[in-house]
Scaffold this motif. Structure first.
Motif, PDB file in Angstrom:
ATOM      1  N   ASP A   1      -7.204   0.471   0.527  1.00  9.75           N
ATOM      2  CA  ASP A   1      -5.793   0.736   0.260  1.00  9.75           C
ATOM      3  C   ASP A   1      -5.557   0.751  -1.238  1.00  9.75           C
ATOM      4  O   ASP A   1      -6.223   0.048  -1.993  1.00  9.75           O
ATOM      5  CB  ASP A   1      -4.907  -0.353   0.880  1.00  9.75           C
ATOM      6  CG  ASP A   1      -4.756  -0.201   2.386  1.00  9.75           C
ATOM      7  OD1 ASP A   1      -4.994   0.908   2.901  1.00  9.75           O
ATOM      8  OD2 ASP A   1      -4.401  -1.190   3.040  1.00  9.75           O
ATOM      9  N   ILE A   2      -4.579   1.536  -1.657  1.00  9.71           N
ATOM     10  CA  ILE A   2      -4.097   1.506  -3.042  1.00  9.71           C
ATOM     11  C   ILE A   2      -2.732   0.864  -2.989  1.00  9.71           C
ATOM     12  O   ILE A   2      -1.840   1.349  -2.285  1.00  9.71           O
ATOM     13  CB  ILE A   2      -3.975   2.919  -3.652  1.00  9.71           C
ATOM     14  CG1 ILE A   2      -5.205   3.768  -3.378  1.00  9.71           C
ATOM     15  CG2 ILE A   2      -3.715   2.814  -5.153  1.00  9.71           C
ATOM     16  CD1 ILE A   2      -4.990   5.246  -3.677  1.00  9.71           C
ATOM     17  N   ASN A   3      -2.570  -0.239  -3.709  1.00  5.33           N
ATOM     18  CA  ASN A   3      -1.292  -0.949  -3.742  1.00  5.33           C
ATOM     19  C   ASN A   3      -0.545  -0.591  -5.011  1.00  5.33           C
ATOM     20  O   ASN A   3      -1.148  -0.396  -6.065  1.00  5.33           O
ATOM     21  CB  ASN A   3      -1.519  -2.453  -3.680  1.00  5.33           C
ATOM     22  CG  ASN A   3      -2.202  -2.863  -2.388  1.00  5.33           C
ATOM     23  OD1 ASN A   3      -1.869  -2.373  -1.325  1.00  5.33           O
ATOM     24  ND2 ASN A   3      -3.171  -3.746  -2.478  1.00  5.33           N
ATOM     25  N   SER A   4       0.761  -0.544  -4.906  1.00  9.36           N
ATOM     26  CA  SER A   4       1.560  -0.204  -6.078  1.00  9.36           C
ATOM     27  C   SER A   4       1.775  -1.441  -6.951  1.00  9.36           C
ATOM     28  O   SER A   4       2.197  -2.478  -6.451  1.00  9.36           O
ATOM     29  CB  SER A   4       2.914   0.377  -5.668  1.00  9.36           C
ATOM     30  OG  SER A   4       3.597   0.815  -6.821  1.00  9.36           O
ATOM     31  N   PRO A   5       1.496  -1.325  -8.243  1.00  7.54           N
ATOM     32  CA  PRO A   5       1.754  -2.459  -9.137  1.00  7.54           C
ATOM     33  C   PRO A   5       3.243  -2.629  -9.466  1.00  7.54           C
ATOM     34  O   PRO A   5       3.636  -3.647 -10.027  1.00  7.54           O
ATOM     35  CB  PRO A   5       0.948  -2.125 -10.391  1.00  7.54           C
ATOM     36  CG  PRO A   5       0.659  -0.676 -10.338  1.00  7.54           C
ATOM     37  CD  PRO A   5       0.784  -0.232  -8.919  1.00  7.54           C
ATOM     38  N   VAL A   6       4.059  -1.633  -9.123  1.00  6.68           N
ATOM     39  CA  VAL A   6       5.504  -1.691  -9.384  1.00  6.68           C
ATOM     40  C   VAL A   6       6.262  -1.139  -8.183  1.00  6.68           C
ATOM     41  O   VAL A   6       5.694  -0.435  -7.353  1.00  6.68           O
ATOM     42  CB  VAL A   6       5.895  -0.868 -10.650  1.00  6.68           C
ATOM     43  CG1 VAL A   6       5.232  -1.432 -11.897  1.00  6.68           C
ATOM     44  CG2 VAL A   6       5.562   0.605 -10.476  1.00  6.68           C
ATOM     45  N   SER A   7       7.557  -1.452  -8.113  1.00 12.17           N
ATOM     46  CA  SER A   7       8.422  -0.876  -7.083  1.00 12.17           C
ATOM     47  C   SER A   7       9.209   0.283  -7.671  1.00 12.17           C
ATOM     48  O   SER A   7       9.511   0.288  -8.872  1.00 12.17           O
ATOM     49  CB  SER A   7       9.404  -1.931  -6.567  1.00 12.17           C
ATOM     50  OG  SER A   7       8.711  -2.994  -5.963  1.00 12.17           O
TER      51      SER A   7
ATOM     52  N   SER B   1       0.818  -1.204   0.000  1.00 15.61           N
ATOM     53  CA  SER B   1       0.000   0.000   0.000  1.00 15.61           C
ATOM     54  C   SER B   1       0.859   1.265   0.000  1.00 15.61           C
ATOM     55  O   SER B   1       1.882   1.331   0.681  1.00 15.61           O
ATOM     56  CB  SER B   1      -0.897  -0.012   1.242  1.00 15.61           C
ATOM     57  OG  SER B   1      -1.567   1.208   1.382  1.00 15.61           O
ATOM     58  N   PHE B   2       0.419   2.267  -0.773  1.00 18.33           N
ATOM     59  CA  PHE B   2       1.087   3.575  -0.747  1.00 18.33           C
ATOM     60  C   PHE B   2       0.118   4.700  -0.416  1.00 18.33           C
ATOM     61  O   PHE B   2       0.498   5.843  -0.260  1.00 18.33           O
ATOM     62  CB  PHE B   2       1.804   3.870  -2.075  1.00 18.33           C
ATOM     63  CG  PHE B   2       0.876   4.058  -3.249  1.00 18.33           C
ATOM     64  CD1 PHE B   2       0.184   5.252  -3.440  1.00 18.33           C
ATOM     65  CD2 PHE B   2       0.713   3.041  -4.183  1.00 18.33           C
ATOM     66  CE1 PHE B   2      -0.662   5.421  -4.530  1.00 18.33           C
ATOM     67  CE2 PHE B   2      -0.129   3.206  -5.279  1.00 18.33           C
ATOM     68  CZ  PHE B   2      -0.816   4.407  -5.450  1.00 18.33           C
ATOM     69  N   GLY B   3      -1.163   4.384  -0.305  1.00 14.98           N
ATOM     70  CA  GLY B   3      -2.169   5.391  -0.028  1.00 14.98           C
ATOM     71  C   GLY B   3      -3.528   4.718   0.093  1.00 14.98           C
ATOM     72  O   GLY B   3      -3.621   3.498   0.205  1.00 14.98           O
ATOM     73  N   ALA B   4      -4.578   5.555   0.069  1.00 12.00           N
ATOM     74  CA  ALA B   4      -5.922   5.005   0.208  1.00 12.00           C
ATOM     75  C   ALA B   4      -6.915   5.850  -0.568  1.00 12.00           C
ATOM     76  O   ALA B   4      -6.677   7.025  -0.839  1.00 12.00           O
ATOM     77  CB  ALA B   4      -6.322   4.946   1.683  1.00 12.00           C
ATOM     78  N   VAL B   5      -8.024   5.196  -0.920  1.00 10.93           N
ATOM     79  CA  VAL B   5      -9.139   5.869  -1.570  1.00 10.93           C
ATOM     80  C   VAL B   5     -10.338   5.707  -0.639  1.00 10.93           C
ATOM     81  O   VAL B   5     -10.680   4.584  -0.254  1.00 10.93           O
ATOM     82  CB  VAL B   5      -9.457   5.235  -2.944  1.00 10.93           C
ATOM     83  CG1 VAL B   5     -10.692   5.873  -3.550  1.00 10.93           C
ATOM     84  CG2 VAL B   5      -8.286   5.375  -3.889  1.00 10.93           C
ATOM     85  N   GLU B   6     -10.930   6.841  -0.265  1.00 14.21           N
ATOM     86  CA  GLU B   6     -12.110   6.804   0.590  1.00 14.21           C
ATOM     87  C   GLU B   6     -13.325   7.135  -0.264  1.00 14.21           C
ATOM     88  O   GLU B   6     -13.331   8.132  -0.980  1.00 14.21           O
ATOM     89  CB  GLU B   6     -11.956   7.829   1.715  1.00 14.21           C
ATOM     90  CG  GLU B   6     -13.032   7.748   2.758  1.00 14.21           C
ATOM     91  CD  GLU B   6     -12.809   8.749   3.886  1.00 14.21           C
ATOM     92  OE1 GLU B   6     -13.820   9.264   4.398  1.00 14.21           O
ATOM     93  OE2 GLU B   6     -11.646   9.029   4.233  1.00 14.21           O
TER      94      GLU B   6
END
Length: 158
Positions: free
Chosen positions: A94-100, A82-87
């Motif tokens: 959670d918003i997960n990153s598809p890449v590093s 996770s790098f952030g969230a959508v409310e």
């Protein structure tokens, strides 16, 4: 040229018919040239840069987005984390990153207009841009065809 009342009536009936005869959209739209994660984020690739957002499928399930938690520019993100969230009006996800890699830009417009995630998930509603640390991770993502099938299977389970 003024329309006669019968012409206006015909036009209204035709418009009404066209609206009613459109097929029901059972599945959300998917964009061909993007890569997709199972957690419903997309990545648009441009060299070593990935623009990231949530998919039409995800925003459709969330409902009206009222707030997007953005990371700071310069922070590192890891594929699948996770790098952030959508409310939304329904829930917070959670918003997960598809890449590093490293966040090099965030979509500041989402601070005042979080609904862009709903209205334009693949264009104006993008969330972050990441300088990727490894293109090998792209092998863990799905193309549009696999993602469409994944969504259909997931929806069939619910």
């Amino acid at each position: 040229m003024a329309m006669s009342s019968s012409s206006r009536l015909w036009a209204a009936k035709a418009a009404s018919y066209l609206r009613l005869s459109l097929p029901f959209r059972g599945f959300s739209s998917v964009v061909k040239n993007l890569m997709y994660a199972e957690s419903h984020e997309w990545a648009k690739l441009d060299g070593n840069l990935a623009t990231i957002g949530i998919t039409d499928h995800a925003q459709d399930h969330l409902g009206d987005v009222v707030y997007v938690e953005l990371p700071d520019v310069g922070v590192g993100v890891t594929q699948g984390n996770s790098f952030g969230a959508v409310e939304s009006v329904k829930a917070t996800s959670d918003i997960n990153s598809p890449v590093s890699g490293k966040v090099i830009e965030v979509n500041e417009e989402l601070n005042s207009s979080p609904g862009l995630v709903n209205a334009s998930p693949y264009e104006r509603g993008w969330i972050i841009k990441v300088e990727m640390s490894s293109k090998d991770e792209l092998n863990n993502l799905m193309d549009s065809d696999k993602y469409s099938k994944f969504c259909e299977e997931e929806d069939a389970k619910h």
